[in-house]
Design an enzyme around this catalytic site. Structure first.
Site: not given
Ligand code: HMG
Ligand code: MG
Length: 307
Positions: A20-21, A212, A214, A245, A254
């Site tokens: 995932r990450d 967690h 990095h 990220c 990481n």
């Molecule tokens: P948004 O654009 O604000 O969503 O995104 P929305 O609710 O306005 O919906 C817009 C469209 O997206 C709609 O489709 C929804 O159906 C669709 P449309 O009507 O336009 O066709 N949609 C989805 N589709 C599939 N799966 C879903 C979903 N949700 C909405 N779950 C949202 C908001 C949160 C979805 C977006 O910003 C997003 O996906 N962000 C994720 C970013 C991410 O994954 N970042 C990396 C992970 S975090 C990380 O790495 C840190 C960590 O490792 C810890 C650390 O290191 O600190 C965990």
């Molecule tokens: Mg991370």
């Protein structure tokens, strides 16, 4: 006088995040079959908690757009728990349909990173998480939480530890079995880690926390050793040191799982992981992302240690 070596546990739990990450931050989008090959190699190495993918928006993270297919083809083994990130009810519906047994909800301690990462304020994100937690519990899923930017934010710089403590308390109160504290950009240093963990321990039990880290500046393992000394028993890591990220500029990989496991085993701490097979999983990871990975043990090899 007591020292670090008086406080060591017999065993710690390693939570693998490379599928995932790691893969979310690669330039190439890895084909489904290659992702399954990596998951298989990680489970074969003895990892028992593996974050397989993310049910996030495919527009935001195109590298993991095949999450539903990954979940359908997980190389399930007795005792291995596969989890996936889940940001909102749409993600939960996908996770439930895919019969995922553990989801991970996530938000940041700093407003700017949170908005860039999930397009909401922290309060609105807590609301979205709350909408997911009830149905997930009712479906019998385990729920893990992440707090990002605990050690620092790429946009705001220093982050007041009180913010991370308050969010962690809320996630635990909602029903997360564990909260993983993220050094999202790898800026943490050991004294900061000690001070931060002490602040956390005033409010939440040690046993509910994971780290967690990095490894952007080579400090991840030093921070882990501080965590170990203070009583943390759960650490996230990513094979080969993949990871980052996409919405945190400057976030490198990481902590490499091989480096963590090598260090833990060297300190007499069991993980249940076979280092040589883990190294082989790192070779799989490197071949599927088509670039050299930064992990130190990954690069130096493990067989040579016996020579
Ligand atoms: P948004 O654009 O604000 O969503 O995104 P929305 O609710 O306005 O919906 C817009 C469209 O997206 C709609 O489709 C929804 O159906 C669709 P449309 O009507 O336009 O066709 N949609 C989805 N589709 C599939 N799966 C879903 C979903 N949700 C909405 N779950 C949202 C908001 C949160 C979805 C977006 O910003 C997003 O996906 N962000 C994720 C970013 C991410 O994954 N970042 C990396 C992970 S975090 C990380 O790495 C840190 C960590 O490792 C810890 C650390 O290191 O600190 C965990
Ligand atoms: Mg991370």
């Amino acid at each position: 006088m007591s020292t670090l070596f008086d406080a060591l546990p017999d065993r710690v739990s390693v939570y693998e995040v490379s599928p995932r990450d790691g893969l979310q931050n690669e330039r190439v989008t890895v084909p489904l079959g290659e992702k399954i090959r990596l998951l298989d190699a990680l489970a074969d190495a003895g990892l028992r908690r593996i974050e397989a993918t993310s049910f996030v928006s495919p527009k935001w993270i195109p590298q993991l757009a095949d999450a539903d297919d990954v979940a359908a083809q997980l190389p399930r083994q007795e005792g291995v728990i596969f989890s996936a990130l889940c940001p909102n009810p749409t993600g939960f519906a996908r996770a439930k349909a895919a019969k995922i047994e553990e989801i991970a909800v996530f938000l940041s301690a700093s407003e700017t990173h949170n908005r860039k990462n999930v397009n909401k304020t922290i309060d609105a994100t807590l609301g979205a998480i709350e909408e997911v937690v009830g149905p997930a519990k009712a479906a019998g899923m385990r729920i893990r939480g992440y707090v990002s930017t605990v050690w620092g934010c790429p946009y705001e710089g220093d982050v007041d530890p009180a913010r991370s403590v308050a969010i962690t308390e809320k996630l635990l109160a909602m029903g997360c079995y564990q909260v993983s504290l993220g050094d999202t950009i790898g800026s943490g240093t050991p004294k900061q880690t000690r001070d931060l963990l002490r602040r956390m321990f005033d409010a939440v039990p040690k046993s509910a926390l994971a780290m967690h880290m990095h490894d952007t500046r080579g400090t991840a393992l030093a921070n882990v050793v501080v965590g170990l000394e203070l009583g943390i028993r759960d650490f996230d890591a990513s094979v080969g040191g993949m990871g980052g990220c996409p919405y945190a500029p400057g976030a490198a990989g990481n902590l490499a799982t091989e480096d963590l496991v090598y260090t833990l085993h060297g300190m007499g701490i069991e993980t249940g992981i076979d280092l040589e097979r883990l190294w082989e999983a790192g070779q799989v990871a490197e071949s599927i992302v088509q670039r050299k990975l930064p992990g130190k043990v990954h690069q130096s090899g493990v067989r040579s240690l016996r020579a």
